[in-house]
Design a protein around this motif. Sequence first.
Motif, mmCIF file in Angstrom:
data_model
loop_
_atom_site.group_PDB
_atom_site.id
_atom_site.type_symbol
_atom_site.label_atom_id
_atom_site.label_comp_id
_atom_site.label_asym_id
_atom_site.label_seq_id
_atom_site.Cartn_x
_atom_site.Cartn_y
_atom_site.Cartn_z
ATOM 1 N N THR A 198 0.824 -1.205 0.000
ATOM 2 C CA THR A 198 0.000 0.000 0.000
ATOM 3 C C THR A 198 0.865 1.264 0.000
ATOM 4 O O THR A 198 0.478 2.292 -0.567
ATOM 5 C CB THR A 198 -0.964 0.015 1.203
ATOM 6 N N THR A 199 2.045 1.208 0.621
ATOM 7 C CA THR A 199 2.962 2.350 0.553
ATOM 8 C C THR A 199 3.442 2.540 -0.875
ATOM 9 O O THR A 199 3.501 3.671 -1.388
ATOM 10 C CB THR A 199 4.172 2.134 1.479
ATOM 11 N N PHE A 200 3.791 1.436 -1.538
ATOM 12 C CA PHE A 200 4.171 1.500 -2.949
ATOM 13 C C PHE A 200 3.023 2.049 -3.790
ATOM 14 O O PHE A 200 3.236 2.817 -4.733
ATOM 15 C CB PHE A 200 4.582 0.120 -3.446
ATOM 16 N N CYS A 201 1.796 1.672 -3.429
ATOM 17 C CA CYS A 201 0.634 2.138 -4.190
ATOM 18 C C CYS A 201 0.509 3.654 -4.118
ATOM 19 O O CYS A 201 0.260 4.315 -5.132
ATOM 20 C CB CYS A 201 -0.639 1.473 -3.656
ATOM 21 N N VAL A 202 0.647 4.219 -2.902
ATOM 22 C CA VAL A 202 0.587 5.673 -2.771
ATOM 23 C C VAL A 202 1.716 6.304 -3.578
ATOM 24 O O VAL A 202 1.524 7.279 -4.315
ATOM 25 C CB VAL A 202 0.679 6.096 -1.295
ATOM 26 N N SER A 203 2.910 5.744 -3.444
ATOM 27 C CA SER A 203 4.078 6.297 -4.122
ATOM 28 C C SER A 203 3.909 6.231 -5.638
ATOM 29 O O SER A 203 4.205 7.191 -6.353
ATOM 30 C CB SER A 203 5.330 5.529 -3.699
ATOM 31 N N PHE A 204 3.420 5.094 -6.132
ATOM 32 C CA PHE A 204 3.234 4.948 -7.578
ATOM 33 C C PHE A 204 2.108 5.849 -8.073
ATOM 34 O O PHE A 204 2.160 6.364 -9.192
ATOM 35 C CB PHE A 204 2.945 3.492 -7.930
ATOM 36 N N ALA A 205 1.088 6.043 -7.207
ATOM 37 C CA ALA A 205 0.008 6.962 -7.572
ATOM 38 C C ALA A 205 0.531 8.389 -7.662
ATOM 39 O O ALA A 205 0.163 9.148 -8.565
ATOM 40 C CB ALA A 205 -1.127 6.872 -6.560
ATOM 41 N N VAL A 206 1.401 8.777 -6.705
ATOM 42 C CA VAL A 206 2.000 10.109 -6.747
ATOM 43 C C VAL A 206 2.900 10.239 -7.971
ATOM 44 O O VAL A 206 2.936 11.283 -8.633
ATOM 45 C CB VAL A 206 2.803 10.391 -5.461
ATOM 46 N N LEU A 207 3.635 9.170 -8.289
ATOM 47 C CA LEU A 207 4.473 9.170 -9.486
ATOM 48 C C LEU A 207 3.613 9.394 -10.728
ATOM 49 O O LEU A 207 3.952 10.196 -11.590
ATOM 50 C CB LEU A 207 5.209 7.832 -9.585
ATOM 51 N N ILE A 236 -8.171 3.473 -0.809
ATOM 52 C CA ILE A 236 -8.419 4.337 -1.974
ATOM 53 C C ILE A 236 -7.183 4.398 -2.863
ATOM 54 O O ILE A 236 -7.267 4.286 -4.096
ATOM 55 C CB ILE A 236 -8.832 5.752 -1.522
ATOM 56 N N ASN A 237 -6.025 4.578 -2.234
ATOM 57 C CA ASN A 237 -4.806 4.706 -3.023
ATOM 58 C C ASN A 237 -4.358 3.383 -3.614
ATOM 59 O O ASN A 237 -3.702 3.363 -4.653
ATOM 60 C CB ASN A 237 -3.699 5.323 -2.176
ATOM 61 N N SER A 238 -4.705 2.273 -2.967
ATOM 62 C CA SER A 238 -4.427 0.969 -3.569
ATOM 63 C C SER A 238 -5.208 0.823 -4.867
ATOM 64 O O SER A 238 -4.678 0.389 -5.898
ATOM 65 C CB SER A 238 -4.800 -0.156 -2.601
ATOM 66 N N GLY A 239 -6.493 1.216 -4.821
ATOM 67 C CA GLY A 239 -7.308 1.169 -6.030
ATOM 68 C C GLY A 239 -6.806 2.124 -7.097
ATOM 69 O O GLY A 239 -6.721 1.780 -8.276
ATOM 70 N N GLY A 240 -6.444 3.350 -6.669
ATOM 71 C CA GLY A 240 -5.953 4.342 -7.620
ATOM 72 C C GLY A 240 -4.649 3.934 -8.265
ATOM 73 O O GLY A 240 -4.445 4.119 -9.472
ATOM 74 N N GLY A 273 -3.230 13.095 -8.235
ATOM 75 C CA GLY A 273 -3.401 14.304 -7.453
ATOM 76 C C GLY A 273 -3.780 14.013 -6.015
ATOM 77 O O GLY A 273 -3.344 14.707 -5.082
ATOM 78 N N GLN A 274 -4.587 12.976 -5.809
ATOM 79 C CA GLN A 274 -4.963 12.558 -4.460
ATOM 80 C C GLN A 274 -3.749 12.097 -3.667
ATOM 81 O O GLN A 274 -3.547 12.469 -2.514
ATOM 82 C CB GLN A 274 -5.988 11.417 -4.559
ATOM 83 N N GLY A 275 -2.893 11.296 -4.297
ATOM 84 C CA GLY A 275 -1.674 10.849 -3.624
ATOM 85 C C GLY A 275 -0.750 12.003 -3.281
ATOM 86 O O GLY A 275 -0.122 12.034 -2.215
ATOM 87 N N CYS A 276 -0.657 12.984 -4.191
ATOM 88 C CA CYS A 276 0.169 14.165 -3.934
ATOM 89 C C CYS A 276 -0.336 14.941 -2.728
ATOM 90 O O CYS A 276 0.454 15.429 -1.906
ATOM 91 C CB CYS A 276 0.176 15.085 -5.158
#
Length: 574
Positions: free
Chosen positions: A64-73, A212-216, A367-370
């Motif tokens: 899930t941390t990777f998911c947030v990071s990849f979403a921000v990427l 949410i960020n896992s899905g995103g 944008g949500q991850g950012c």
Amino acid sequence: MSARNLSVTSAGARRKSVADEPVTSVLPGGDVPYDPNHEYNADEEVLAALGYKSEFKREFSLFTTFCVSFAVLGLLPSFASTLFYGMGYAGTAGMTWGWLVAMIGIQAVAMSMAELCSSMPTSGGLYYAAAVLAPPGWGPLAAWVTGWSNWLGQVTAAPSVNWGIASMILAAASITNPDYVPTDYQVFLLTTFIMILHGIMSSLPTRWLAQINSGGSTFNFIALIVVIILIPAGTDRESRGLPKFTKSSEVWGDIYAGTEFPAGISVLMSFIGVIWTMSGYDSPFHLAEECSNANLASPRAIVLTSATGGIFGWFLQLVVAYTVVDIDTVLDSDLGQPFAAYLMQCMPQKITLAILSITIIAGFAMGQGCMIAASRVTFAYARDDCFPMSNLWKQVNPVTRTPVNAVWFNCVIGILLLFLIFAGDVAIGALFSIGAIAAFVAFTTPIFIRVFFVGNRFRPGPWHLGKFSMPIGMVASAFVALMVPILCLPSVKGADLTPDLMNWTCLVYGAPMLGAMVWWFVSARKWFKGPKVNVEHMMLGREGNVVEGKNDSGSEDGPTAAELADSKKAADAL
């Protein structure tokens, strides 16, 4: 383990000292995290050894941390938003072999950062590391520069992403209705609306944010694969009298004259697209206090994000470079969005709209991850009183257990920055350069200190680079030293340089940083001492006394990381 490195609490439990933890701590080696009413788990021990108490629920895992990071990427929306720079400055050559050259430096920065994260897994991240590793007396200033630069990069991320998404939404409307031409105020209002939505979503509990960020992030990854496949498969270049793909000799060899500088400088200037696209890999550092097994999971997430992003980002660059028809038309299109203009050149309208829709959804998740990552940075710095009214921004909402006030502080700042839309595309585009420079300055300041000033004082965590640590850190430092002035160059020079073509990065980044430095010399140097320790410790060797969040003057503020680091460095020198 010696008797000096153990202590018995009132409950009779034996606790490890700071010297036994795999961290670079500012605390003396005999300090023992102490709470007679709570037994520390492994993550809490590591954080306490850094001087902090746990305030968040640790509901993020490596995935899930990777998911947030990849979403921000956000590779796909990031690429779409920065195509003007990646393609516009050096053409397809900058997109192909230029991406590979840039990734050498970027991966060096990511790996060096991951090593710091493993040793100091705290939300303050780079700011904390700069304070701890700086030479005696320089910790507060190093933390101040790193912190403000990092915050500028974080607070500009969501508005720049959301501006790109709003532009794509309105460009899609223009494709559907050719008579419609988006206006500046429509772009502004739509972007502001997206910012408010992200503010609401970022105020949710950690468990919901992780889901949410896992899905995103999952959608981001799937969308990226779909687009990489769909572009070469769906291109209709042949129906327009063109070969299906451009010749490799042209793709790799022709450098588009997008600037008035020599070709080599133009390629370096095109790196802004790579750097901005790849700047989200620091998110696991800032989420470390919400991640279980943080000193392993967080650095692994950093490296995994950077490596995955680098590989798949290059594939995306290739498919676009081989299918673009006319770069001038892409850059000057009335659609106002280069990625949409590119798709219209080589794809049927229905596929163009489908790809734009996928990119918009992926960008919304980005944008949500950012917004989440920026709020954690703001919380960490407000915890150390870096901002005016820090007492308000450092509060953790008792219901959601998230820094809701910090979320809305960043949201308001981001909306104010969006007024640059009315100053023209070059002015609002400065947000991308700011994000690239601000992030790189913050990323590399502690790395530079680690390489050139620390020596043997750095204690690696469980994830480290071993004998490659210093060489990789040198490559990272050299790459950033080269790129910072390059990213400030305008595309034209001499008599052609007018205010509307000026690169306003120097002003929009330099003015706040100049203000921060003036504030430092006028006032902040007298009261800002770097990250504050806020956890109680038992001081062995001091007759078992417990420090209860008071400094030597008797105030309620605990000792700072920089003060403890300086005292520890002095003790080590003796």
